[in-house]
Design a protein around this motif. Structure first.
Motif, PDB file in Angstrom:
ATOM      1  N   VAL A   1    -112.351 100.928  27.978  1.00 54.19           N
ATOM      2  CA  VAL A   1    -112.723 102.065  29.049  1.00 54.19           C
ATOM      3  C   VAL A   1    -111.622 102.517  30.105  1.00 54.19           C
ATOM      4  O   VAL A   1    -110.667 101.742  30.301  1.00 54.19           O
ATOM      5  N   ASN A   2    -111.386 103.615  29.829  1.00 50.59           N
ATOM      6  CA  ASN A   2    -110.156 104.415  30.477  1.00 50.59           C
ATOM      7  C   ASN A   2    -110.666 105.317  31.729  1.00 50.59           C
ATOM      8  O   ASN A   2    -111.139 106.098  31.208  1.00 50.59           O
ATOM      9  N   SER A   3    -110.383 105.177  32.827  1.00 55.02           N
ATOM     10  CA  SER A   3    -110.759 106.082  33.796  1.00 55.02           C
ATOM     11  C   SER A   3    -109.547 106.748  34.680  1.00 55.02           C
ATOM     12  O   SER A   3    -109.000 105.979  35.266  1.00 55.02           O
ATOM     13  N   ASP A   4    -109.378 107.969  34.038  1.00 56.54           N
ATOM     14  CA  ASP A   4    -108.375 108.777  34.608  1.00 56.54           C
ATOM     15  C   ASP A   4    -106.835 108.036  34.326  1.00 56.54           C
ATOM     16  O   ASP A   4    -105.882 107.860  35.188  1.00 56.54           O
ATOM     17  N   GLY A   5    -106.690 107.475  33.297  1.00 51.21           N
ATOM     18  CA  GLY A   5    -105.392 106.771  32.511  1.00 51.21           C
ATOM     19  C   GLY A   5    -105.433 105.253  32.997  1.00 51.21           C
ATOM     20  O   GLY A   5    -104.326 104.773  33.002  1.00 51.21           O
ATOM     21  N   PHE A   6    -106.274 104.820  33.629  1.00 51.67           N
ATOM     22  CA  PHE A   6    -106.269 103.488  34.168  1.00 51.67           C
ATOM     23  C   PHE A   6    -107.500 102.676  33.565  1.00 51.67           C
ATOM     24  O   PHE A   6    -108.494 102.833  33.267  1.00 51.67           O
ATOM     25  N   TYR A   7    -107.025 101.357  33.016  1.00 54.93           N
ATOM     26  CA  TYR A   7    -108.025 100.638  32.448  1.00 54.93           C
ATOM     27  C   TYR A   7    -108.641  99.524  33.355  1.00 54.93           C
ATOM     28  O   TYR A   7    -107.981  98.525  33.747  1.00 54.93           O
ATOM     29  N   ILE A   8    -109.576  99.876  33.832  1.00 51.27           N
ATOM     30  CA  ILE A   8    -110.297  99.309  34.996  1.00 51.27           C
ATOM     31  C   ILE A   8    -110.758  97.731  34.862  1.00 51.27           C
ATOM     32  O   ILE A   8    -111.109  97.113  35.988  1.00 51.27           O
ATOM     33  N   HIS A   9    -110.995  97.453  33.686  1.00 52.58           N
ATOM     34  CA  HIS A   9    -111.437  96.063  33.164  1.00 52.58           C
ATOM     35  C   HIS A   9    -110.412  95.016  32.802  1.00 52.58           C
ATOM     36  O   HIS A   9    -110.841  93.540  32.915  1.00 52.58           O
ATOM     37  N   ARG A  10    -109.452  95.466  32.229  1.00 51.99           N
ATOM     38  CA  ARG A  10    -108.431  94.831  31.438  1.00 51.99           C
ATOM     39  C   ARG A  10    -108.060  93.402  32.250  1.00 51.99           C
ATOM     40  O   ARG A  10    -107.794  92.578  31.531  1.00 51.99           O
ATOM     41  N   ASP A  11    -107.502  93.631  33.531  1.00 53.12           N
ATOM     42  CA  ASP A  11    -106.868  92.566  34.203  1.00 53.12           C
ATOM     43  C   ASP A  11    -107.873  91.609  34.525  1.00 53.12           C
ATOM     44  O   ASP A  11    -107.468  90.125  34.370  1.00 53.12           O
ATOM     45  N   LYS A  12    -108.923  91.722  34.605  1.00 50.42           N
ATOM     46  CA  LYS A  12    -110.039  90.871  34.711  1.00 50.42           C
ATOM     47  C   LYS A  12    -110.673  90.153  33.419  1.00 50.42           C
ATOM     48  O   LYS A  12    -111.156  89.109  33.608  1.00 50.42           O
ATOM     49  N   MET A  13    -110.458  90.656  32.336  1.00 48.74           N
ATOM     50  CA  MET A  13    -110.767  90.009  30.981  1.00 48.74           C
ATOM     51  C   MET A  13    -109.475  89.325  30.202  1.00 48.74           C
ATOM     52  O   MET A  13    -109.841  88.487  29.349  1.00 48.74           O
ATOM     53  N   ILE A  14    -108.444  89.509  30.698  1.00 53.77           N
ATOM     54  CA  ILE A  14    -107.186  88.953  30.083  1.00 53.77           C
ATOM     55  C   ILE A  14    -107.337  87.471  29.949  1.00 53.77           C
ATOM     56  O   ILE A  14    -107.087  86.880  28.685  1.00 53.77           O
ATOM     57  N   ASN A  15    -107.781  86.849  30.847  1.00 63.96           N
ATOM     58  CA  ASN A  15    -107.756  85.154  30.806  1.00 63.96           C
ATOM     59  C   ASN A  15    -108.709  84.987  29.754  1.00 63.96           C
ATOM     60  O   ASN A  15    -108.493  83.824  29.132  1.00 63.96           O
ATOM     61  N   ASP A  16    -110.145  85.484  29.669  1.00 57.21           N
ATOM     62  CA  ASP A  16    -111.149  85.216  28.640  1.00 57.21           C
ATOM     63  C   ASP A  16    -110.531  85.642  27.434  1.00 57.21           C
ATOM     64  O   ASP A  16    -111.052  84.735  26.440  1.00 57.21           O
ATOM     65  N   LEU A  17    -109.926  86.656  27.256  1.00 57.76           N
ATOM     66  CA  LEU A  17    -109.386  87.078  25.976  1.00 57.76           C
ATOM     67  C   LEU A  17    -108.488  85.759  25.316  1.00 57.76           C
ATOM     68  O   LEU A  17    -108.827  85.609  24.225  1.00 57.76           O
ATOM     69  N   PHE A  18    -107.706  85.560  26.283  1.00 56.10           N
ATOM     70  CA  PHE A  18    -106.766  84.286  25.805  1.00 56.10           C
ATOM     71  C   PHE A  18    -107.492  83.050  25.514  1.00 56.10           C
ATOM     72  O   PHE A  18    -106.894  82.408  24.329  1.00 56.10           O
ATOM     73  N   SER A  19    -108.429  82.752  26.258  1.00 54.47           N
ATOM     74  CA  SER A  19    -108.926  81.453  26.020  1.00 54.47           C
ATOM     75  C   SER A  19    -109.999  81.564  24.861  1.00 54.47           C
ATOM     76  O   SER A  19    -110.381  80.757  24.195  1.00 54.47           O
TER      77      SER A  19
END
Length: 118
Positions: A30-48
């Motif tokens: 999801v990209n809102s006006d050039g910003f990925y609004i969920h990625r920062d909150k998902m990165i820890n779960d992605l790595f785990s």
């Protein structure tokens, strides 16, 4: 006194809340006006949940989608923007990216979060 204790408990609950959310490819993209609004909150779960170091280039693309490569990127690297903060400037004052490097067999050689503050 009782109200004060409730207030302290309420403040502790607010400050101990974890803002992380589960990795979801659809939300990741999801990209809102050039910003990925969920990625920062998902990165820890992605790595785990995923051991990115065992994946190939095609598996990374399947998992995370098309990368946002920049002009000054090595041939064996891809980037995914996590956060970009412009502050009050036209140029970014802070960026946070997931940088993934591949070996000659197109397997992940290294990956890391790269932060740049100006």
């Amino acid at each position: 006194m009782k109200r004060f204790l409730y207030f302290i408990l309420f403040i502790q609950l607010l400050t101990s809340c974890n803002n992380d959310i589960k990795f979801d490819k659809n939300k990741w993209l999801v990209n809102s006006d050039g910003f990925y609004i969920h990625r920062d909150k998902m990165i820890n779960d992605l790595f785990s949940k995923y051991d990115l170091s065992n994946l190939t280039y095609d598996e990374i693309i399947n998992l995370l989608g098309k990368p946002e490569n920049y002009a000054n990127v090595e041939e064996n690297e891809i980037y995914y923007n996590i956060v970009t903060d412009y502050g009050w400037d036209i140029d970014p004052v802070y960026t946070k990216n997931l940088k993934i490097q591949f070996d000659t067999l197109n397997k992940v050689k290294d990956y890391k979060i790269e932060e740049i503050k100006k």
